[in-house]
Design a protein around this motif. Structure first.
Motif, mmCIF file in Angstrom:
data_model
loop_
_atom_site.group_PDB
_atom_site.id
_atom_site.type_symbol
_atom_site.label_atom_id
_atom_site.label_comp_id
_atom_site.label_asym_id
_atom_site.label_seq_id
_atom_site.Cartn_x
_atom_site.Cartn_y
_atom_site.Cartn_z
ATOM 1 N N GLN A 128 -13.279 1.712 -5.511
ATOM 2 C CA GLN A 128 -13.203 0.809 -4.357
ATOM 3 C C GLN A 128 -14.593 0.346 -3.936
ATOM 4 O O GLN A 128 -14.836 -0.846 -3.726
ATOM 5 C CB GLN A 128 -12.515 1.508 -3.183
ATOM 6 C CG GLN A 128 -12.379 0.617 -1.947
ATOM 7 C CD GLN A 128 -11.999 1.409 -0.706
ATOM 8 O OE1 GLN A 128 -12.504 2.498 -0.466
ATOM 9 N NE2 GLN A 128 -11.097 0.846 0.092
ATOM 10 N N GLN A 129 -15.524 1.292 -3.839
ATOM 11 C CA GLN A 129 -16.887 0.958 -3.428
ATOM 12 C C GLN A 129 -17.585 0.077 -4.458
ATOM 13 O O GLN A 129 -18.263 -0.889 -4.110
ATOM 14 C CB GLN A 129 -17.703 2.243 -3.193
ATOM 15 C CG GLN A 129 -17.238 3.060 -1.998
ATOM 16 C CD GLN A 129 -17.293 2.288 -0.696
ATOM 17 O OE1 GLN A 129 -18.257 1.583 -0.435
ATOM 18 N NE2 GLN A 129 -16.250 2.377 0.113
ATOM 19 N N LYS A 183 -4.388 8.938 -4.644
ATOM 20 C CA LYS A 183 -4.451 8.004 -3.516
ATOM 21 C C LYS A 183 -4.653 6.571 -4.005
ATOM 22 O O LYS A 183 -5.042 6.347 -5.142
ATOM 23 C CB LYS A 183 -5.616 8.372 -2.578
ATOM 24 C CG LYS A 183 -5.400 9.669 -1.821
ATOM 25 C CD LYS A 183 -6.577 9.913 -0.889
ATOM 26 C CE LYS A 183 -6.388 11.212 -0.108
ATOM 27 N NZ LYS A 183 -7.548 11.480 0.774
ATOM 28 N N GLN A 199 -15.960 -3.441 -4.030
ATOM 29 C CA GLN A 199 -16.254 -4.105 -2.757
ATOM 30 C C GLN A 199 -17.738 -4.430 -2.590
ATOM 31 O O GLN A 199 -18.083 -5.465 -2.027
ATOM 32 C CB GLN A 199 -15.753 -3.243 -1.588
ATOM 33 C CG GLN A 199 -14.234 -3.268 -1.468
ATOM 34 C CD GLN A 199 -13.724 -2.576 -0.223
ATOM 35 O OE1 GLN A 199 -14.366 -1.681 0.316
ATOM 36 N NE2 GLN A 199 -12.548 -2.969 0.227
ATOM 37 N N PHE A 232 -6.500 2.760 -2.772
ATOM 38 C CA PHE A 232 -7.555 2.229 -1.894
ATOM 39 C C PHE A 232 -7.497 0.703 -1.888
ATOM 40 O O PHE A 232 -7.411 0.070 -2.935
ATOM 41 C CB PHE A 232 -8.928 2.727 -2.367
ATOM 42 C CG PHE A 232 -9.066 4.227 -2.270
ATOM 43 C CD1 PHE A 232 -9.648 4.812 -1.161
ATOM 44 C CD2 PHE A 232 -8.599 5.046 -3.292
ATOM 45 C CE1 PHE A 232 -9.767 6.195 -1.058
ATOM 46 C CE2 PHE A 232 -8.698 6.429 -3.206
ATOM 47 C CZ PHE A 232 -9.284 7.002 -2.081
ATOM 48 N N SER A 277 1.179 4.002 -2.959
ATOM 49 C CA SER A 277 0.793 5.389 -2.649
ATOM 50 C C SER A 277 1.871 6.346 -3.133
ATOM 51 O O SER A 277 1.586 7.362 -3.768
ATOM 52 C CB SER A 277 0.584 5.568 -1.142
ATOM 53 O OG SER A 277 -0.555 4.866 -0.717
ATOM 54 N N PHE A 319 -5.564 -3.089 -6.391
ATOM 55 C CA PHE A 319 -5.903 -1.901 -5.614
ATOM 56 C C PHE A 319 -6.728 -0.952 -6.482
ATOM 57 O O PHE A 319 -6.553 -0.916 -7.715
ATOM 58 C CB PHE A 319 -4.644 -1.164 -5.158
ATOM 59 C CG PHE A 319 -3.838 -1.902 -4.116
ATOM 60 C CD1 PHE A 319 -3.955 -1.587 -2.776
ATOM 61 C CD2 PHE A 319 -2.952 -2.906 -4.485
ATOM 62 C CE1 PHE A 319 -3.212 -2.260 -1.809
ATOM 63 C CE2 PHE A 319 -2.209 -3.589 -3.537
ATOM 64 C CZ PHE A 319 -2.335 -3.266 -2.191
ATOM 65 N N LYS A 371 -7.908 3.053 -7.473
ATOM 66 C CA LYS A 371 -7.271 4.367 -7.491
ATOM 67 C C LYS A 371 -8.229 5.495 -7.116
ATOM 68 O O LYS A 371 -7.861 6.664 -7.161
ATOM 69 C CB LYS A 371 -6.644 4.616 -8.874
ATOM 70 C CG LYS A 371 -5.493 3.660 -9.172
ATOM 71 C CD LYS A 371 -4.932 3.845 -10.566
ATOM 72 C CE LYS A 371 -4.047 5.056 -10.675
ATOM 73 N NZ LYS A 371 -3.392 5.126 -12.004
ATOM 74 N N SER A 372 -9.446 5.102 -6.734
ATOM 75 C CA SER A 372 -10.401 6.104 -6.232
ATOM 76 C C SER A 372 -11.359 5.415 -5.276
ATOM 77 O O SER A 372 -11.544 4.189 -5.337
ATOM 78 C CB SER A 372 -11.192 6.738 -7.374
ATOM 79 O OG SER A 372 -12.095 5.794 -7.928
ATOM 80 N N GLU A 373 -11.964 6.215 -4.401
ATOM 81 C CA GLU A 373 -12.924 5.658 -3.453
ATOM 82 C C GLU A 373 -14.152 5.114 -4.189
ATOM 83 O O GLU A 373 -14.729 4.104 -3.799
ATOM 84 C CB GLU A 373 -13.343 6.734 -2.449
ATOM 85 C CG GLU A 373 -13.999 6.165 -1.214
ATOM 86 C CD GLU A 373 -14.120 7.170 -0.087
ATOM 87 O OE1 GLU A 373 -14.577 6.761 0.994
ATOM 88 O OE2 GLU A 373 -13.783 8.350 -0.282
ATOM 89 N N TYR A 376 0.828 -1.213 0.000
ATOM 90 C CA TYR A 376 0.000 0.000 0.000
ATOM 91 C C TYR A 376 0.866 1.269 0.000
ATOM 92 O O TYR A 376 0.638 2.180 -0.793
ATOM 93 C CB TYR A 376 -0.921 -0.016 1.226
ATOM 94 C CG TYR A 376 -1.767 1.219 1.387
ATOM 95 C CD1 TYR A 376 -2.978 1.354 0.710
ATOM 96 C CD2 TYR A 376 -1.357 2.255 2.221
ATOM 97 C CE1 TYR A 376 -3.753 2.493 0.857
ATOM 98 C CE2 TYR A 376 -2.119 3.404 2.368
ATOM 99 C CZ TYR A 376 -3.315 3.518 1.697
ATOM 100 O OH TYR A 376 -4.077 4.641 1.833
#
Length: 304
Positions: A160-161, A136, A164, A138, A125, A153, A155-157, A121
């Motif tokens: 990620q959402q 960032k 997941q 995530f 980063s 990984f 590269k944005s929230e 991580y």
């Protein structure tokens, strides 16, 4: 320099690479214009500028690079090749939304409350912040410190959402190779149990329904001898230490895994490697599959 395509075999629904044979000496730009007539001169300049052209395992950016008969030019259509790999991992795919790496054994995925050392991580980063300090990384999933292999990984929230929230639907395959102690006589099988974690951070397996988190592991024997067995392991669930606990449960601990009952440590590391990650891209919808080689130190145990 070695390109990521040497490290992994890329298999997708659509061709992600073009391998072009050089049949007469020419400058790279002239060759590419003739070899891929569907692309304009500016398209080809862009491919060169974005490190998507390699010759003889080396990324080439200059348009007048001299080609010789017999060389192979590789066009990587959807990934920017990384010129200098960070220490401890290889970046094998990167676009605006995700990064896929091959992690080496011994590298933590992400720092814990007690461990603040360099991690996959923190390395990534630093990598994305070189382009823009606001960038960032995530976390999507983890591999144990001593497990090597493929990780992804966001590269944005937002990405990620997306991943997941639909992990079971998006991830098409996660498979590992494991070297375990002893001769596994049953050629294939499925282990189902419920896992709980002790205060000492050891996972325990129970066959009592709902006595913890349900964990399902499928395995198939690839090679074996009187001392060890090489298994392909596919996860239906992704619980902490799942493969390690389940291998102990069937009486064949992963080599080097003292925490879960191993007595043999023949290769100086845990005998577990995340070999395949296949998923549906959260933005483009494309099916992507990365398959790594089985580590040589695993195979060497079966070559004697």
């Amino acid at each position: 320099m070695h390109t990521p395509s040497n490290k992994l075999i890329t298999k997708t629904g659509k061709e992600r690479q073009s391998h072009l044979e050089v049949t007469e000496a020419a400058e790279l730009m002239k060759f590419l214009i003739g070899a891929i007539p569907s692309k304009s001169r500016s398209d080809i300049k862009s491919l060169l500028a974005h490190h998507q052209i390699s010759v003889g395992n080396e990324v080439i950016t200059q348009y007048n690079y001299p080609l010789e008969i017999g060389q192979q030019v590789v066009v990587n259509w959807t990934k920017v090749l990384i010129e200098k790999q960070p220490e401890g991992l290889n970046i094998v795919f990167e676009d605006l939304h995700i990064i896929i790496i091959e992690k080496q054994a011994g590298l933590l995925s992400i720092a814990t409350a007690t461990e603040k050392e360099q991690t996959a991580y923190s390395i990534l980063s630093e990598h994305v912040k070189k382009r823009d300090p606001k960038n960032k990384i995530f976390v999507l999933h983890r591999l144990d410190r001593e497990t090597s292999g493929v990780m992804m990984f966001a590269k944005s929230e937002k990405v990620q959402q997306l991943l997941q929230n639909a992990w079971k639907e998006v991830v098409l395959e996660r498979s590992y190779v494991a070297v375990v102690e002893g001769l596994v006589t049953k050629e294939q099988g499925t282990i189902t149990s419920w896992l709980t974690e002790s205060k000492a951070f050891i996972m325990y397996s129970s066959r009592t329904p709902n006595a913890g988190q349900k964990a399902v592991t499928h395995y198939q024997v690839l090679q074996k001898n009187k001392n060890y067995s090489l298994l392909e392991v596919k996860l239906e669930t992704g619980r902490k230490n799942q493969i390690r606990v389940h291998m102990k449960e069937i009486g064949h601990s992963v080599i080097g895994d003292k925490k879960y009952g191993a007595t043999k440590h023949p290769i100086g590391r845990l005998g577990l490697h995340a070999r395949v990650l296949a998923f549906k891209h959260p933005i483009t919808g494309e099916d992507i599959r990365y398959e790594t080689d089985i580590p040589k130190e695993f195979l060497n145990l079966f070559s004697q």
